[in-house]
Write a protein that holds these residues in place. Sequence first.
Motif, short mmCIF file in Angstrom:
data_model
loop_
_atom_site.label_atom_id
_atom_site.label_comp_id
_atom_site.label_asym_id
_atom_site.label_seq_id
_atom_site.Cartn_x
_atom_site.Cartn_y
_atom_site.Cartn_z
N GLY A 15 0.81 -1.22 0.00
CA GLY A 15 0.00 0.00 0.00
C GLY A 15 0.84 1.27 0.00
N PHE A 16 0.19 2.38 0.21
CA PHE A 16 0.82 3.71 0.14
C PHE A 16 2.03 3.81 1.09
CE2 PHE A 16 0.12 8.13 2.17
CZ PHE A 16 1.10 8.73 1.38
N ILE A 17 1.83 3.57 2.37
CA ILE A 17 2.93 3.69 3.34
C ILE A 17 3.93 2.55 3.14
CG2 ILE A 17 3.50 3.61 5.81
CD1 ILE A 17 0.83 5.14 6.32
N ASP B 183 -0.03 -9.27 1.61
CA ASP B 183 -1.02 -8.26 1.18
C ASP B 183 -2.01 -8.93 0.24
OD1 ASP B 183 -2.22 -5.93 -0.23
OD2 ASP B 183 -0.66 -4.78 0.78
N ASN B 184 -3.30 -8.69 0.43
CA ASN B 184 -4.29 -9.30 -0.47
C ASN B 184 -4.47 -8.49 -1.76
OD1 ASN B 184 -5.82 -7.13 0.32
ND2 ASN B 184 -7.59 -8.32 1.01
N PHE C 179 -5.76 -5.76 -2.35
CA PHE C 179 -7.03 -5.04 -2.48
C PHE C 179 -6.77 -3.60 -2.94
CE2 PHE C 179 -9.77 -2.23 0.26
CZ PHE C 179 -10.89 -2.29 -0.53
N ARG C 180 -5.73 -2.98 -2.34
CA ARG C 180 -5.34 -1.64 -2.77
C ARG C 180 -3.85 -1.57 -3.09
NH1 ARG C 180 -8.04 3.28 -1.05
NH2 ARG C 180 -6.34 3.97 0.25
N ASP D 145 -4.67 -12.93 2.86
CA ASP D 145 -5.56 -12.03 3.59
C ASP D 145 -5.34 -12.17 5.10
OD1 ASP D 145 -8.06 -10.94 4.71
OD2 ASP D 145 -8.68 -10.89 2.61
N VAL D 146 -5.23 -11.04 5.81
CA VAL D 146 -5.02 -11.10 7.27
C VAL D 146 -6.23 -11.67 8.02
CG1 VAL D 146 -3.29 -9.25 7.46
CG2 VAL D 146 -5.72 -8.67 7.61
N LEU E 153 0.72 -3.19 8.73
CA LEU E 153 0.10 -2.01 8.10
C LEU E 153 -1.27 -2.32 7.50
CD1 LEU E 153 3.22 -0.75 6.05
CD2 LEU E 153 2.44 0.15 8.24
N SER F 264 -1.02 2.27 14.21
CA SER F 264 -2.23 2.77 14.85
C SER F 264 -2.58 4.10 14.19
CB SER F 264 -2.00 2.91 16.36
OG SER F 264 -3.20 3.26 17.01
N TYR G 106 -13.30 1.71 12.55
CA TYR G 106 -11.86 1.78 12.23
C TYR G 106 -11.06 2.25 13.44
CZ TYR G 106 -7.58 3.89 10.19
OH TYR G 106 -6.28 4.26 9.92
N LYS H 188 -8.36 0.31 15.88
CA LYS H 188 -6.99 0.79 16.10
C LYS H 188 -6.68 0.82 17.59
CE LYS H 188 -5.48 1.59 11.92
NZ LYS H 188 -4.54 0.62 11.35
N VAL I 53 -1.23 11.53 7.01
CA VAL I 53 -0.10 11.18 6.14
C VAL I 53 -0.37 11.64 4.70
CG1 VAL I 53 1.45 9.32 5.45
CG2 VAL I 53 0.15 9.12 7.59
N LYS J 32 -3.35 7.74 -2.38
CA LYS J 32 -4.55 7.58 -3.19
C LYS J 32 -5.36 8.88 -3.12
CE LYS J 32 -3.53 3.04 -2.82
NZ LYS J 32 -2.44 2.51 -1.98
N1 LIG Z 1 -2.52 7.13 5.36
C1 LIG Z 1 -2.84 7.71 6.52
O1 LIG Z 1 -3.09 8.93 6.60
C2 LIG Z 1 -2.89 6.89 7.79
C3 LIG Z 1 -3.14 7.55 9.00
C4 LIG Z 1 -3.21 6.81 10.17
C5 LIG Z 1 -3.01 5.42 10.12
N2 LIG Z 1 -2.78 4.80 8.92
C6 LIG Z 1 -2.62 3.33 8.92
O2 LIG Z 1 -1.42 2.99 8.26
C7 LIG Z 1 -1.59 1.72 7.60
C8 LIG Z 1 -1.20 1.85 6.14
O3 LIG Z 1 -2.02 2.85 5.54
P1 LIG Z 1 -1.93 3.23 3.99
O4 LIG Z 1 -2.27 4.67 3.90
O5 LIG Z 1 -0.66 2.72 3.41
O6 LIG Z 1 -3.17 2.41 3.43
P2 LIG Z 1 -3.33 1.63 2.03
O7 LIG Z 1 -4.77 1.33 1.86
O8 LIG Z 1 -2.60 2.32 0.95
O9 LIG Z 1 -2.54 0.26 2.33
C9 LIG Z 1 -3.11 -0.80 3.05
C10 LIG Z 1 -2.66 -2.09 2.40
O10 LIG Z 1 -3.30 -3.17 3.11
C11 LIG Z 1 -3.77 -4.11 2.17
N3 LIG Z 1 -4.91 -4.82 2.74
C12 LIG Z 1 -6.18 -4.34 2.93
N4 LIG Z 1 -6.96 -5.31 3.44
C13 LIG Z 1 -6.17 -6.41 3.57
C14 LIG Z 1 -6.42 -7.72 4.03
N5 LIG Z 1 -7.64 -8.11 4.45
N6 LIG Z 1 -5.38 -8.61 4.04
C15 LIG Z 1 -4.16 -8.25 3.60
N7 LIG Z 1 -3.87 -7.01 3.13
C16 LIG Z 1 -4.87 -6.10 3.13
C17 LIG Z 1 -4.17 -3.28 0.94
O11 LIG Z 1 -4.19 -4.05 -0.25
C18 LIG Z 1 -3.08 -2.21 0.93
O12 LIG Z 1 -1.97 -2.61 0.14
C19 LIG Z 1 -3.05 1.34 7.82
O13 LIG Z 1 -3.11 0.46 8.92
C20 LIG Z 1 -3.72 2.64 8.14
O14 LIG Z 1 -4.87 2.45 8.93
C21 LIG Z 1 -2.71 5.50 7.76
#
Ligand SMILES: NC(=O)c1ccc[n+]([C@@H]2O[C@H](COP(=O)([O-])OP(=O)(O)OC[C@H]3O[C@@H](n4cnc5c(N)ncnc54)[C@H](O)[C@@H]3O)[C@@H](O)[C@H]2O)c1
Length: 313
Positions: free
Chosen positions: A15-17, A36-37, A39-40, A61-62, A81, A123, A148, A152, A178, A184
């Motif tokens: 994912g993004f982070i 990672d599944n 999904f995104r 999938d987690v 993540l 978190s 959500y 957390k 972030v 996205k």
């Molecule tokens: N981006 C932010 O502003 C922000 C702020 C606070 C916390 N967070 C947390 O940081 C983490 C990463 O965030 P992000 O912005 O990279 O999100 P993101 O959606 O870009 O990445 C999440 C990843 O998890 C994968 N995923 C989703 N469901 C899944 C499942 N059931 N099994 C396996 N993989 C699965 C997705 O495919 C994706 O690659 C998350 O836990 C999010 O809650 C993000």
Amino acid sequence: MSSSQRTVFVTGGAGFIGMHVVPMLLERDYKVRIFDNMFRGDRDKVAELVATGNVELIDQDVRYGGAVQNAMKGCESVIHLAAVSINKSVSDPYESVDINMVGNHNVFAAAADQGVRRLVYASSASVYGDPKKLPMHEDDELAPLTPYCIAKRSGEDLLGFYERTKGLSWVGLRFFNVYGPGQKTTAYYTSVINHFVNRLRQGLPPVIDGKGEQSMDFIHVTDIARSVVAALESEKANVPVNIGTGIDTTVADLAKILINAVGVDVEPTFNPRDVLVSRRAADITRAKEVLGWEPTISVEDGMNELVKLTATT
Ligand SMILES: NC(=O)c1ccc[n+]([C@@H]2O[C@H](COP(=O)([O-])OP(=O)(O)OC[C@H]3O[C@@H](n4cnc5c(N)ncnc54)[C@H](O)[C@@H]3O)[C@@H](O)[C@H]2O)c1
């Protein structure tokens, strides 16, 4: 230490982070197993990383505890993540609880059973709900509002459980808002950035609801990735830690920063209406003390870079 002992298991690593964390881990000679599944997840970027020979992708999938247990075997540490976002949690609480609460537990239980050296958990600042005061400190009252945010918070509590019963060593990072390359456009908090930039590129002024007093603590994804690596390697552990800049940037400030970054000669338009003003800024004292981490990218520099990058893509 052999290379198998240095493999980091990164859920949601595509994912993004994750796509900012994984290259930083490779620079530090870790091997990475992304779970990672997709999904995104970003398949093209993951394929590039897999081609280095130091990254593997487990497309799973987690929600499936057995799959998590099997895939984690041989990993020395875990970065968790994977999650579904805050807006989806309101429209589909069942899915949110399944992935964010049961998924958390599957990852934590596997990590505790397998005796990993450290688990870093993503978190969120949303565990605080609407803060009563700024800056927000880790010991402030928590009042998570949506499934959500509730997941957390309960994740942090579950980590405490596995610390007490199985000696799991963990750090919970409460990420603030972030932003940065690869985000996205639908991201909940940062969609305002995209909305303003899109208008400015058409020469149109940003439209601000109310007086634009609502604020966020925007933290660049490179600084976030640095905090994740710091939490993986820190001597101190077993606490939640705020990760933000400590600066609350109002929507009106953001509009000005983006007007300068895009370089157009407009003034924001204010749309007079009652807006519930919520404000956010992290107290980052603990991040310095526990992780030796401080932010390095100002909101102005980060937004400038983002605007330049998205102009060429
Ligand atoms: N981006 C932010 O502003 C922000 C702020 C606070 C916390 N967070 C947390 O940081 C983490 C990463 O965030 P992000 O912005 O990279 O999100 P993101 O959606 O870009 O990445 C999440 C990843 O998890 C994968 N995923 C989703 N469901 C899944 C499942 N059931 N099994 C396996 N993989 C699965 C997705 O495919 C994706 O690659 C998350 O836990 C999010 O809650 C993000």
